[in-house]
Design an enzyme around this catalytic site. Structure first.
Site, PDB file in Angstrom:
ATOM      1  N   ARG A 180      54.614  71.039  11.162  1.00 51.91           N
ATOM      2  CA  ARG A 180      54.279  72.454  10.951  1.00 51.91           C
ATOM      3  C   ARG A 180      55.475  73.343  11.283  1.00 51.91           C
ATOM      4  O   ARG A 180      55.740  74.319  10.593  1.00 51.91           O
ATOM      5  CB  ARG A 180      53.080  72.841  11.821  1.00 51.91           C
ATOM      6  CG  ARG A 180      51.809  72.155  11.384  1.00 51.91           C
ATOM      7  CD  ARG A 180      50.655  72.479  12.298  1.00 51.91           C
ATOM      8  NE  ARG A 180      50.236  73.864  12.151  1.00 51.91           N
ATOM      9  CZ  ARG A 180      49.354  74.464  12.957  1.00 51.91           C
ATOM     10  NH1 ARG A 180      48.833  73.791  13.970  1.00 51.91           N
ATOM     11  NH2 ARG A 180      49.003  75.701  12.756  1.00 51.91           N
TER      12      ARG A 180
ATOM     13  N   HIS B 238      45.791  82.574  20.176  1.00 53.23           N
ATOM     14  CA  HIS B 238      45.828  81.107  20.207  1.00 53.23           C
ATOM     15  C   HIS B 238      47.216  80.562  20.539  1.00 53.23           C
ATOM     16  O   HIS B 238      47.489  79.387  20.291  1.00 53.23           O
ATOM     17  CB  HIS B 238      45.325  80.532  18.877  1.00 53.23           C
ATOM     18  CG  HIS B 238      43.872  80.825  18.619  1.00 53.23           C
ATOM     19  ND1 HIS B 238      43.237  80.569  17.424  1.00 53.23           N
ATOM     20  CD2 HIS B 238      42.919  81.358  19.433  1.00 53.23           C
ATOM     21  CE1 HIS B 238      41.965  80.938  17.519  1.00 53.23           C
ATOM     22  NE2 HIS B 238      41.759  81.428  18.716  1.00 53.23           N
TER      23      HIS B 238
ATOM     24  N   CYS C 235      60.460  68.698  29.965  1.00 53.91           N
ATOM     25  CA  CYS C 235      60.834  69.881  30.749  1.00 53.91           C
ATOM     26  C   CYS C 235      62.005  69.498  31.665  1.00 53.91           C
ATOM     27  O   CYS C 235      62.237  68.302  31.924  1.00 53.91           O
ATOM     28  CB  CYS C 235      59.619  70.280  31.581  1.00 53.91           C
ATOM     29  SG  CYS C 235      59.843  71.681  32.676  1.00 53.91           S
TER      30      CYS C 235
ATOM     31  N   CYS D  94      61.942  69.663  34.706  1.00 53.45           N
ATOM     32  CA  CYS D  94      61.351  68.971  35.870  1.00 53.45           C
ATOM     33  C   CYS D  94      60.981  67.527  35.532  1.00 53.45           C
ATOM     34  O   CYS D  94      60.522  66.787  36.400  1.00 53.45           O
ATOM     35  CB  CYS D  94      60.115  69.735  36.366  1.00 53.45           C
ATOM     36  SG  CYS D  94      58.619  69.451  35.395  1.00 53.45           S
TER      37      CYS D  94
ATOM     38  N   THR E 106      40.460  86.125   8.148  1.00 53.75           N
ATOM     39  CA  THR E 106      39.856  85.166   9.098  1.00 53.75           C
ATOM     40  C   THR E 106      38.440  84.830   8.673  1.00 53.75           C
ATOM     41  O   THR E 106      37.713  85.707   8.191  1.00 53.75           O
ATOM     42  CB  THR E 106      39.875  85.691  10.555  1.00 53.75           C
ATOM     43  OG1 THR E 106      39.244  84.718  11.402  1.00 53.75           O
ATOM     44  CG2 THR E 106      39.170  87.025  10.710  1.00 53.75           C
ATOM     45  N   SER E 107      38.069  83.558   8.863  1.00 58.28           N
ATOM     46  CA  SER E 107      36.702  83.136   8.543  1.00 58.28           C
ATOM     47  C   SER E 107      35.733  83.608   9.623  1.00 58.28           C
ATOM     48  O   SER E 107      34.528  83.597   9.424  1.00 58.28           O
ATOM     49  CB  SER E 107      36.642  81.608   8.445  1.00 58.28           C
ATOM     50  OG  SER E 107      36.973  81.041   9.702  1.00 58.28           O
TER      51      SER E 107
ATOM     52  N   GLU F 114      37.177  86.054   0.258  1.00 57.87           N
ATOM     53  CA  GLU F 114      35.835  85.474   0.444  1.00 57.87           C
ATOM     54  C   GLU F 114      35.093  86.229   1.538  1.00 57.87           C
ATOM     55  O   GLU F 114      35.722  86.772   2.447  1.00 57.87           O
ATOM     56  CB  GLU F 114      35.946  84.015   0.934  1.00 57.87           C
ATOM     57  CG  GLU F 114      36.885  83.126   0.160  1.00 57.87           C
ATOM     58  CD  GLU F 114      36.262  82.632  -1.125  1.00 57.87           C
ATOM     59  OE1 GLU F 114      35.019  82.610  -1.193  1.00 57.87           O
ATOM     60  OE2 GLU F 114      37.022  82.290  -2.043  1.00 57.87           O
TER      61      GLU F 114
ATOM     62  N   ALA G 199      45.269  89.508   1.035  1.00 56.39           N
ATOM     63  CA  ALA G 199      45.780  90.573   1.911  1.00 56.39           C
ATOM     64  C   ALA G 199      47.131  91.133   1.437  1.00 56.39           C
ATOM     65  O   ALA G 199      47.355  92.341   1.473  1.00 56.39           O
ATOM     66  CB  ALA G 199      45.911  90.039   3.334  1.00 56.39           C
TER      67      ALA G 199
HETATM   68  N1  APR Z   1      44.285  87.024   2.118  1.00 58.08           N
HETATM   69  C1  APR Z   1      43.253  87.231   2.984  1.00 58.08           C
HETATM   70  N2  APR Z   1      42.427  86.259   3.379  1.00 58.08           N
HETATM   71  C2  APR Z   1      42.623  85.033   2.889  1.00 58.08           C
HETATM   72  C3  APR Z   1      43.658  84.738   1.981  1.00 58.08           C
HETATM   73  C4  APR Z   1      44.513  85.801   1.598  1.00 58.08           C
HETATM   74  N3  APR Z   1      45.534  85.620   0.753  1.00 58.08           N
HETATM   75  N4  APR Z   1      43.590  83.407   1.679  1.00 58.08           N
HETATM   76  C5  APR Z   1      42.564  82.897   2.372  1.00 58.08           C
HETATM   77  N5  APR Z   1      41.971  83.871   3.111  1.00 58.08           N
HETATM   78  C6  APR Z   1      40.839  83.772   4.019  1.00 58.08           C
HETATM   79  C7  APR Z   1      39.822  82.700   3.716  1.00 58.08           C
HETATM   80  O1  APR Z   1      38.863  83.175   2.769  1.00 58.08           O
HETATM   81  C8  APR Z   1      39.203  82.465   5.092  1.00 58.08           C
HETATM   82  O2  APR Z   1      38.117  83.357   5.323  1.00 58.08           O
HETATM   83  O3  APR Z   1      41.364  83.409   5.279  1.00 58.08           O
HETATM   84  C9  APR Z   1      40.334  82.809   6.054  1.00 58.08           C
HETATM   85  C10 APR Z   1      40.927  81.621   6.764  1.00 58.08           C
HETATM   86  O4  APR Z   1      39.958  81.083   7.601  1.00 58.08           O
HETATM   87  P1  APR Z   1      40.277  79.870   8.584  1.00 58.08           P
HETATM   88  O5  APR Z   1      41.028  78.840   7.823  1.00 58.08           O
HETATM   89  O6  APR Z   1      39.021  79.478   9.255  1.00 58.08           O
HETATM   90  O7  APR Z   1      41.317  80.508   9.617  1.00 58.08           O
HETATM   91  P2  APR Z   1      41.045  81.381  10.909  1.00 58.08           P
HETATM   92  O8  APR Z   1      39.852  82.260  10.750  1.00 58.08           O
HETATM   93  O9  APR Z   1      42.343  82.007  11.251  1.00 58.08           O
HETATM   94  O10 APR Z   1      40.736  80.266  11.973  1.00 58.08           O
HETATM   95  C11 APR Z   1      40.745  80.609  13.309  1.00 58.08           C
HETATM   96  O11 APR Z   1      40.550  78.332  13.934  1.00 58.08           O
HETATM   97  O12 APR Z   1      41.174  76.179  13.664  1.00 58.08           O
HETATM   98  C12 APR Z   1      41.297  77.284  14.445  1.00 58.08           C
HETATM   99  O13 APR Z   1      43.043  77.777  15.909  1.00 58.08           O
HETATM  100  C13 APR Z   1      42.711  77.728  14.542  1.00 58.08           C
HETATM  101  O14 APR Z   1      43.580  79.967  14.641  1.00 58.08           O
HETATM  102  C14 APR Z   1      42.698  79.108  13.956  1.00 58.08           C
HETATM  103  C15 APR Z   1      41.268  79.512  14.140  1.00 58.08           C
END
Ligand code: APR
Length: 278
Positions: A72, A121, A155, A157, A220-221, A247, A263
């Site tokens: 990554r 995170h 590290c 240490c 974010t989901s 979504e 976005a």
């Molecule tokens: N613009 C805006 N939103 C988008 C785009 C885009 N171009 N592409 C995808 N998405 C949306 C998706 O529809 C989804 O709702 O981004 C979201 C990504 O969701 P996740 O993959 O669940 O990511 P996130 O919500 O950041 O997850 C939170 O979960 O696994 C852990 O630590 C990890 O930080 C992460 C956390």
């Protein structure tokens, strides 16, 4: 409402706002080429969370976990901030009170110029010592190839270093929550400005209503801990909640305005109109 009307409303709210909190997730970095976690083709495909993102996995098999993070990190060197990262960085300089809270562990917000930033995170560009607890940048001489070959970063240490990210089953930094809550708590309620001392001069425009704070939820989901209750908190303090996500998410029921588009695309159109005024 048509999508151009929604964009016009967002422009107006952002032009008027004096307080904006952006709560972001993986979707913000999607247009930069960083895969999201739960979308199609997401990062976790081929990797079970329990194998690469838990403290137990690291204890059991640090080599596999470090390989995953080295890949990554290597990929991160090939990607760049997109218009969403750039707009949020500029917003910080133009909005009286601004805070960016991200769940992303990449460094694209920092590279875009964001400084008022909480990384809930953690960051994959940092390491933490499993023995002495010291947190710092990747050690000098950190090599993707060496790590992928099984050589573990250490590290000063002598302790084993781990990525400074919050894994599943680990706690967030409570100070981060305090700052997030403090941001909304210090908002004067819209249309009910904070009572002034009797000797305070009368404002020039006493009838100007206090604008609503704005919560921007971007990419974010909301599946991790229900977005940490951020929409509930924002609503409690009178904020308007805007979601930018192609979504619907677990937070969508609480939003006042939803822009169902990527976005970067939204910000490329909306932000130049906002900054022409603020
Ligand atoms: N613009 C805006 N939103 C988008 C785009 C885009 N171009 N592409 C995808 N998405 C949306 C998706 O529809 C989804 O709702 O981004 C979201 C990504 O969701 P996740 O993959 O669940 O990511 P996130 O919500 O950041 O997850 C939170 O979960 O696994 C852990 O630590 C990890 O930080 C992460 C956390």
């Amino acid at each position: 409402m048509e999508s151009h009307e929604k964009e016009a409303l967002l422009v107006r709210w952002l032009q008027e706002a004096t307080r904006v909190l952006a709560f972001c997730g993986a979707g913000v970095s999607a247009e930069s080429g960083v895969p999201t976690f739960r979308g199609a083709g997401g990062l976790w495909e081929g990797h079970r969370i329990e194998d690469v993102a838990t403290p137990e996995a690291f204890e059991r098999d640090p080599v596999t976990v470090w390989r995953f993070y080295a890949e990554r990190l290597e990929k991160l060197e090939t990607v760049h901030p997109n218009p969403a990262h750039l707009a949020l960085a500029e917003m910080e300089g133009r909005c009286r009170e601004f805070l960016l809270v991200t769940q992303n562990v990449d460094d694209l917000h920092e590279r875009a110029g964001s400084r008022k930033l909480i990384k809930l995170h953690g960051s994959i560009k940092e390491v933490r010592c499993t023995a002495c607890g010291r947190i710092g940048p990747l050690p000098a001489g950190f090599s993707f190839e060496a790590v992928k070959g099984g050589e573990m970063p250490r590290c000063g240490c002598g302790g084993l270093l781990r990525p400074n990210v919050v894994w599943f089953g680990e706690y967030l930094d409570p100070e981060h929550f305090q700052r997030l809550e403090g941001f909304f708590r210090s908002c004067p309620l819209p249309d009910h400005p904070t009572p002034q001392h009797p000797n305070t001069p009368t404002p020039q425009h006493p009838n100007t209503p206090t604008p609503h704070p704005i919560l921007l939820i971007i990419g974010t989901s909301g599946l991790v801990s229900g977005g940490y209750g951020v929409t509930w908190l924002a609503k409690r303090y009178g904020a308007k909640v805007v979601e930018i996500n192609p979504e619907a998410s677990a937070l969508s029921l609480d939003v006042d305005l939803a822009l169902r588009m990527p976005a970067g695309e939204v910000m490329r159109r909306v932000w130049p109109l906002v900054k022409a005024v603020v």
